[in-house]
Scaffold this active site. Sequence first.
Site, PDB file in Angstrom:
ATOM      1  CE  LYS A  22      -1.741   1.759   3.977  1.00  0.00           C
ATOM      2  NZ  LYS A  22      -1.444   3.201   4.081  1.00  0.00           N
ATOM      3  CG  ASN A  23       2.532   2.690   3.505  1.00  0.00           C
ATOM      4  OD1 ASN A  23       1.337   2.964   3.336  1.00  0.00           O
ATOM      5  ND2 ASN A  23       3.072   2.533   4.709  1.00  0.00           N
ATOM      6  CB  CYS A 116      -5.286  10.819  11.433  1.00  0.00           C
ATOM      7  SG  CYS A 116      -3.763   9.972  11.651  1.00  0.00           S
ATOM      8  NE  ARG A 121       0.210  10.396  10.129  1.00  0.00           N
ATOM      9  CZ  ARG A 121      -0.129   9.322   9.418  1.00  0.00           C
ATOM     10  NH1 ARG A 121      -1.322   8.791   9.544  1.00  0.00           N
ATOM     11  NH2 ARG A 121       0.734   8.782   8.586  1.00  0.00           N
ATOM     12  CG  ASP A 307       2.736   1.443   9.472  1.00  0.00           C
ATOM     13  OD1 ASP A 307       2.321   2.281  10.281  1.00  0.00           O
ATOM     14  OD2 ASP A 307       2.891   1.687   8.258  1.00  0.00           O
ATOM     15  NE  ARG A 399      -6.944   4.294   5.248  1.00  0.00           N
ATOM     16  CZ  ARG A 399      -5.943   4.678   6.033  1.00  0.00           C
ATOM     17  NH1 ARG A 399      -6.111   4.773   7.323  1.00  0.00           N
ATOM     18  NH2 ARG A 399      -4.776   5.007   5.539  1.00  0.00           N
TER      19      ARG A 399
HETATM   20  C1  UD1 Z   1       4.259   6.777   6.374  1.00  0.00           C
HETATM   21  C2  UD1 Z   1       3.367   5.576   6.161  1.00  0.00           C
HETATM   22  C3  UD1 Z   1       2.702   5.144   7.468  1.00  0.00           C
HETATM   23  C4  UD1 Z   1       3.762   4.941   8.553  1.00  0.00           C
HETATM   24  C5  UD1 Z   1       4.682   6.145   8.656  1.00  0.00           C
HETATM   25  C6  UD1 Z   1       5.853   5.908   9.597  1.00  0.00           C
HETATM   26  C7  UD1 Z   1       2.644   5.921   3.883  1.00  0.00           C
HETATM   27  C8  UD1 Z   1       1.513   6.171   2.943  1.00  0.00           C
HETATM   28  N1  UD1 Z   1       2.351   5.938   5.180  1.00  0.00           N
HETATM   29  O1  UD1 Z   1       3.421   7.848   6.801  1.00  0.00           O
HETATM   30  O2  UD1 Z   1       2.004   3.920   7.220  1.00  0.00           O
HETATM   31  O3  UD1 Z   1       3.124   4.738   9.793  1.00  0.00           O
HETATM   32  O4  UD1 Z   1       5.231   6.469   7.369  1.00  0.00           O
HETATM   33  O5  UD1 Z   1       6.608   4.836   9.170  1.00  0.00           O
HETATM   34  O6  UD1 Z   1       3.759   5.664   3.464  1.00  0.00           O
HETATM   35  N2  UD1 Z   1       6.556  14.323  10.765  1.00  0.00           N
HETATM   36  C9  UD1 Z   1       6.845  15.623  11.078  1.00  0.00           C
HETATM   37  N3  UD1 Z   1       6.754  16.553  10.083  1.00  0.00           N
HETATM   38  C10 UD1 Z   1       6.415  16.225   8.811  1.00  0.00           C
HETATM   39  C11 UD1 Z   1       6.148  14.884   8.503  1.00  0.00           C
HETATM   40  C12 UD1 Z   1       6.227  13.958   9.510  1.00  0.00           C
HETATM   41  O7  UD1 Z   1       7.153  15.947  12.213  1.00  0.00           O
HETATM   42  O8  UD1 Z   1       6.356  17.120   7.952  1.00  0.00           O
HETATM   43  C13 UD1 Z   1       6.631  13.305  11.827  1.00  0.00           C
HETATM   44  C14 UD1 Z   1       5.355  12.502  11.984  1.00  0.00           C
HETATM   45  O9  UD1 Z   1       4.419  13.179  12.791  1.00  0.00           O
HETATM   46  C15 UD1 Z   1       5.882  11.236  12.619  1.00  0.00           C
HETATM   47  C16 UD1 Z   1       7.221  11.049  11.932  1.00  0.00           C
HETATM   48  O10 UD1 Z   1       7.589  12.338  11.426  1.00  0.00           O
HETATM   49  O11 UD1 Z   1       6.086  11.430  13.991  1.00  0.00           O
HETATM   50  C17 UD1 Z   1       7.226  10.058  10.794  1.00  0.00           C
HETATM   51  O12 UD1 Z   1       6.124  10.323   9.960  1.00  0.00           O
HETATM   52  P1  UD1 Z   1       6.177  10.089   8.399  1.00  0.00           P
HETATM   53  O13 UD1 Z   1       7.306   9.178   8.045  1.00  0.00           O
HETATM   54  O14 UD1 Z   1       6.098  11.390   7.689  1.00  0.00           O
HETATM   55  O15 UD1 Z   1       4.807   9.327   8.158  1.00  0.00           O
HETATM   56  P2  UD1 Z   1       4.018   9.338   6.822  1.00  0.00           P
HETATM   57  O16 UD1 Z   1       4.990   9.478   5.692  1.00  0.00           O
HETATM   58  O17 UD1 Z   1       2.863  10.261   6.894  1.00  0.00           O
END
Ligand code: UD1
Length: 420
Positions: A22-23, A116, A121, A307, A399
């Site tokens: 999915k990711n 969420c 996030r 995850d 999902r």
């Molecule tokens: C992706 C995955 C999700 C997984 C997550 C962490 C997808 C579609 N989803 O989500 O399944 O749980 O990685 O492995 O690939 N953060 C910030 N600032 C930002 C972005 C992120 O502080 O601009 C923080 C987030 O709140 C979190 C951490 O960084 O604490 C990691 O998040 P991130 O790797 O960005 O998660 P996603 O890419 O949204």
Amino acid sequence: MDKLIIEGQVKLKGEVTVSGAKNSVLPIMAATLLTEDACIIKGVPDLRDTNTMIRILRALGKGVEFDKGVLVISSLKKTNYIADYKLVSTMRASFCVLGPLLGKLGKAKVSLPGGCIIGVRPVDLHLKGIKALGADVDIESGYISAKAKKLKGAHIYLGGVYGSSVLATDNVMMAAVLASGKTVIEAAACEPEVVDLADFLNKMGAKIKGQGTPTIEIEGVRCLHGATHTIIPDRIEAGTMILAALITKGDILIRNVILRHLGALIDKLEEAGVSIIKGENSLHVRYKKPLNAVNITTLPYPGFPTDMQAQMMSLMSVTPGITIITEKIYPDRFMHVSELNRMGAHIQREGPHAIVEGVARLSGSCVMASDLRASASLALAGLAAFGKTSISRIYHLERGYEKIEEKLESLGARVRREKE
Ligand code: UD1
């Protein structure tokens, strides 16, 4: 809304094939916005999230056909640069249309995905990255508007409070492929799904090096062309199936896995006393004896994946001894704790830690799925529990897990869906 009914205490046995990740598929679908040519993506899981991304791409002007795991994405009309709140708010991954829209059209207006249930996030790292490439960014009425006449390559540090960010790395990488000059992303996410995206972009004509390491180098090119790509197997689905075998004291052969993507999980399970027979693209897991409790800390890849945290908590809740689970990616990702406790687990939450005291048995109960991986953890608990478990809001599971009921049923599980 449907609920999932599970009659527990059946040892799962047989073979199961893992679907595409999915990711990986969601950002790869977004990457097709970088070309007018047709792209063919194979091994695509038929998930609620895939279908949401199809709707987003169609709204942005793409023609999308999806049949038997193959997506054909082509350009029907001029690409629209606005990604609407209604669609983006249902799935955070849709925010990764920002990078390709900005890179291709020089402008993008994308709804903020919002927080969420698993945490706040934020998107600060996404915005830091595209600003460094020269975009002007405004936030207005819940939308990010980004504009740039021509993006310019830059040296960008993308590390945040919780380490690297998967989707921020994806977004910045997709914005940078058509920028002029060279971009270097430091503290890039190393997840296999980021590598899969970079490999797809390279097939489209991008020049990306270093994917899978914390330093990604991108040499900008003038344009990208169509490409054909097969999505990597879903390591989280594979991991969930491994735990399904263990929690039911079963015996499962899992096909379509890339073992190195499961390194941290397999290492933890071996520490817990499990022996996993590793094949080339498969693995065989058989319950032989009670496991040992093992502590778990979630970290960015190659660390233990957040995850898999909820599912591992279910397994440890019926493993003798005390387990300390520390969540370092989403400190609030513990919505499943109270639901597991309803089933008789002994779990105490203390800030970013959960202390799990293994119990002899779980008992079937009515529980509620709060997010995707939490719902998987409740399904695992239901498979192990005595009696009937009813999981409401099961759309969360859809999902991220393709044909999950069919797969579990084929392994002997007694599962059925009912209307709430
Ligand atoms: C992706 C995955 C999700 C997984 C997550 C962490 C997808 C579609 N989803 O989500 O399944 O749980 O990685 O492995 O690939 N953060 C910030 N600032 C930002 C972005 C992120 O502080 O601009 C923080 C987030 O709140 C979190 C951490 O960084 O604490 C990691 O998040 P991130 O790797 O960005 O998660 P996603 O890419 O949204």
